[in-house]
Design a protein around this motif. Structure first.
Motif, PDB file in Angstrom:
ATOM      1  N   UNK A   1       0.840  -1.199   0.000  1.00  0.00           N
ATOM      2  CA  UNK A   1       0.000   0.000   0.000  1.00  0.00           C
ATOM      3  C   UNK A   1       0.878   1.253   0.000  1.00  0.00           C
ATOM      4  N   UNK A   2       0.824   1.994  -1.093  1.00  0.00           N
ATOM      5  CA  UNK A   2       1.665   3.189  -1.184  1.00  0.00           C
ATOM      6  C   UNK A   2       1.228   4.276  -0.210  1.00  0.00           C
ATOM      7  N   UNK A   3      -0.051   4.288   0.153  1.00  0.00           N
ATOM      8  CA  UNK A   3      -0.518   5.259   1.151  1.00  0.00           C
ATOM      9  C   UNK A   3       0.148   5.015   2.495  1.00  0.00           C
ATOM     10  N   UNK A   4       0.357   3.727   2.843  1.00  0.00           N
ATOM     11  CA  UNK A   4       1.040   3.389   4.091  1.00  0.00           C
ATOM     12  C   UNK A   4       2.475   3.891   4.069  1.00  0.00           C
ATOM     13  N   UNK A   5       3.134   3.816   2.904  1.00  0.00           N
ATOM     14  CA  UNK A   5       4.517   4.292   2.805  1.00  0.00           C
ATOM     15  C   UNK A   5       4.589   5.777   3.128  1.00  0.00           C
ATOM     16  N   UNK A   6       3.608   6.527   2.652  1.00  0.00           N
ATOM     17  CA  UNK A   6       3.598   7.960   2.907  1.00  0.00           C
ATOM     18  C   UNK A   6       3.369   8.246   4.391  1.00  0.00           C
ATOM     19  N   UNK A   7       2.469   7.501   5.008  1.00  0.00           N
ATOM     20  CA  UNK A   7       2.190   7.689   6.435  1.00  0.00           C
ATOM     21  C   UNK A   7       3.406   7.341   7.284  1.00  0.00           C
ATOM     22  N   UNK A   8       4.091   6.286   6.901  1.00  0.00           N
ATOM     23  CA  UNK A   8       5.204   5.795   7.705  1.00  0.00           C
ATOM     24  C   UNK A   8       6.456   6.648   7.543  1.00  0.00           C
ATOM     25  N   UNK A   9       6.518   7.410   6.465  1.00  0.00           N
ATOM     26  CA  UNK A   9       7.733   8.173   6.167  1.00  0.00           C
ATOM     27  C   UNK A   9       8.018   9.283   7.177  1.00  0.00           C
ATOM     28  N   UNK A  10       6.977   9.734   7.908  1.00  0.00           N
ATOM     29  CA  UNK A  10       7.190  10.815   8.870  1.00  0.00           C
ATOM     30  C   UNK A  10       7.841  10.333  10.157  1.00  0.00           C
ATOM     31  N   UNK A  11       7.972   9.012  10.316  1.00  0.00           N
ATOM     32  CA  UNK A  11       8.578   8.459  11.526  1.00  0.00           C
ATOM     33  C   UNK A  11       9.992   7.972  11.244  1.00  0.00           C
ATOM     34  N   UNK A  12      10.912   8.333  12.123  1.00  0.00           N
ATOM     35  CA  UNK A  12      12.265   7.793  12.025  1.00  0.00           C
ATOM     36  C   UNK A  12      12.274   6.336  12.480  1.00  0.00           C
ATOM     37  N   UNK A  13      11.640   6.096  13.630  1.00  0.00           N
ATOM     38  CA  UNK A  13      11.519   4.737  14.169  1.00  0.00           C
ATOM     39  C   UNK A  13      10.118   4.586  14.765  1.00  0.00           C
ATOM     40  N   UNK A  14       9.431   3.502  14.428  1.00  0.00           N
ATOM     41  CA  UNK A  14       8.074   3.302  14.922  1.00  0.00           C
ATOM     42  C   UNK A  14       7.956   1.889  15.496  1.00  0.00           C
ATOM     43  N   UNK A  15       7.700   1.832  16.805  1.00  0.00           N
ATOM     44  CA  UNK A  15       7.521   0.544  17.486  1.00  0.00           C
ATOM     45  C   UNK A  15       6.037   0.298  17.734  1.00  0.00           C
ATOM     46  N   UNK A  16       5.612  -0.919  17.487  1.00  0.00           N
ATOM     47  CA  UNK A  16       4.250  -1.322  17.839  1.00  0.00           C
ATOM     48  C   UNK A  16       4.326  -2.321  18.989  1.00  0.00           C
ATOM     49  N   UNK A  17       3.540  -2.066  20.023  1.00  0.00           N
ATOM     50  CA  UNK A  17       3.429  -2.982  21.157  1.00  0.00           C
ATOM     51  C   UNK A  17       2.016  -3.526  21.132  1.00  0.00           C
ATOM     52  N   UNK A  18       1.886  -4.847  21.047  1.00  0.00           N
ATOM     53  CA  UNK A  18       0.581  -5.446  20.768  1.00  0.00           C
ATOM     54  C   UNK A  18       0.307  -6.635  21.676  1.00  0.00           C
ATOM     55  N   UNK A  19      -0.871  -6.634  22.289  1.00  0.00           N
ATOM     56  CA  UNK A  19      -1.377  -7.781  23.024  1.00  0.00           C
ATOM     57  C   UNK A  19      -2.302  -8.545  22.098  1.00  0.00           C
ATOM     58  N   UNK A  20      -1.995  -9.816  21.853  1.00  0.00           N
ATOM     59  CA  UNK A  20      -2.785 -10.654  20.957  1.00  0.00           C
ATOM     60  C   UNK A  20      -3.447 -11.758  21.779  1.00  0.00           C
ATOM     61  N   UNK A  21      -4.761 -11.691  21.881  1.00  0.00           N
ATOM     62  CA  UNK A  21      -5.525 -12.740  22.555  1.00  0.00           C
ATOM     63  C   UNK A  21      -6.156 -13.564  21.443  1.00  0.00           C
ATOM     64  N   UNK A  22      -5.454 -14.599  20.999  1.00  0.00           N
ATOM     65  CA  UNK A  22      -5.855 -15.329  19.799  1.00  0.00           C
ATOM     66  C   UNK A  22      -6.959 -16.340  20.063  1.00  0.00           C
ATOM     67  N   UNK A  23      -7.091 -16.780  21.298  1.00  0.00           N
ATOM     68  CA  UNK A  23      -8.150 -17.713  21.664  1.00  0.00           C
ATOM     69  C   UNK A  23      -8.343 -17.632  23.180  1.00  0.00           C
ATOM     70  N   UNK A  24      -9.433 -18.211  23.656  1.00  0.00           N
ATOM     71  CA  UNK A  24      -9.664 -18.227  25.098  1.00  0.00           C
ATOM     72  C   UNK A  24      -9.846 -16.853  25.704  1.00  0.00           C
ATOM     73  N   UNK A  25     -10.588 -15.976  24.997  1.00  0.00           N
ATOM     74  CA  UNK A  25     -10.797 -14.622  25.508  1.00  0.00           C
ATOM     75  C   UNK A  25     -11.490 -14.650  26.867  1.00  0.00           C
ATOM     76  N   UNK A  26     -12.463 -15.559  27.032  1.00  0.00           N
ATOM     77  CA  UNK A  26     -13.147 -15.670  28.326  1.00  0.00           C
ATOM     78  C   UNK A  26     -12.164 -16.037  29.429  1.00  0.00           C
TER      79      UNK A  26
END
Length: 299
Positions: free
Chosen positions: A133-158
């Motif tokens: 996605x070229x739009x994503x490239x434009x959005x990401x270009x303003x960041x020197x370094x971008x970290x994503x921290x993600x909690x993934x609850x793939x199953x057993x949400x209850x």
């Protein structure tokens, strides 16, 4: 919204959402942020969740808010000062999770029993590598370094939420439920034991602080596996009971999570500060304006 079997052919797609069926159940999988914003780089707030689900419900012509939520990913992007991978060595240990660093740009803590993951990865490199996605490239270009921290609850949400009843999609419209998810994200981040600088902080006073420092240095030098081995030896030779072993491990855990007498390395200090700022902004700007319960919205 449950993760479907990738081998099952999709019935149809609604933008990035994949719709399949299994065991007479309709399975809808995808990213709300990508569906609503076209990407998951720009801010996608808790307030946007209801609008996104209502819009998707209209396109599919189904009342999705009445469905059952099977998987949730809670991710936040942070603009950081250094290369994202430089932060990984300081994320040391998380009890009941396996530390996995197979890929240079991703650090994962995977639960030993369930598909609960807490991940750190380089979002900018991931976008640049995808070449989609070229739009994503434009959005990401303003960041020197971008970290994503993600909690993934793939199953057993209850199970993860420590409840017995199924989780409805409509609960995502509730301030209390969103606060609970945010609290779970924050608790896991704070439970990660971070490496400290190996020096005596100027604020160290008394035997208690000294003992904390020594326990930290022992774990950071030898690791939890070695401590487990030594304590088990003491139990086998009759010097320790199982209860004493458990209490001793709690003492080392408290030392690793105690922030008072220690100086963290530069990267951890920066990340802790930015996490606190981000959470304050979410609570103040987003959750404060949400209804307290989902029942006020679902009739």
């Amino acid at each position: 919204m449950k993760k479907g079997n990738p081998n099952n052919p999709a019935l149809f797609w609604v933008r990035n959402f994949r719709v399949t069926t299994r065991n007479k159940k309709l399975i809808i999988e995808g990213s709300l942020a990508k569906y609503f914003n076209g990407n998951n780089i720009e801010p996608f707030s808790w307030l946007d969740v209801k609008s996104a689900i209502k819009k998707l419900s209209f396109e599919i012509d189904l009342p999705l808010e009445e469905g059952i939520l099977r998987r949730v990913d809670i991710g936040m992007n942070f603009s950081v000062n250094k290369d994202v991978v430089e932060y990984f060595p300081e994320m040391f240990h998380l009890h009941c999770y396996q530390r996995i660093h197979k890929h240079k740009t991703t650090l994962r803590f995977e639960n030993n029993s369930h598909r609960f993951n807490f991940c750190f990865y380089d979002k900018k490199r991931l976008v640049l590598k995808s070449k989609r996605n070229y739009d994503d490239f434009e959005l990401i270009s303003e960041y020197q370094n971008l970290m994503r921290i993600e909690l993934q609850i793939e199953e057993g949400l209850q199970l993860f939420l420590k409840r017995t009843e199924p989780v409805k999609v409509s609960e995502l419209f509730s301030r209390d439920f969103c606060k609970l998810l945010l609290k779970k994200w924050l608790r896991l981040y704070r439970r990660i034991q971070k490496r400290g600088v190996k020096l005596f902080p100027t604020g160290t006073k008394g035997r208690e602080d000294f003992d904390l420092l020594m326990r930290r240095e022992f774990i950071e030098t030898y690791g939890w596996e070695y401590l487990e081995y030594r304590l088990e030896q003491l139990v086998k030779q009759g010097s320790f009971t199982r209860g004493q072993k458990c209490e001793k491990k709690k003492q080392f855990t408290r030392a690793m999570l105690d922030k008072r007498p220690f100086i963290y390395q530069e990267h951890v200090n920066e990340l802790n500060r930015k996490v606190n700022i981000m959470l304050f902004e979410i609570i103040d700007d987003q959750l404060f304006n949400m209804p307290e319960t989902a029942q006020k919205l679902v009739k």
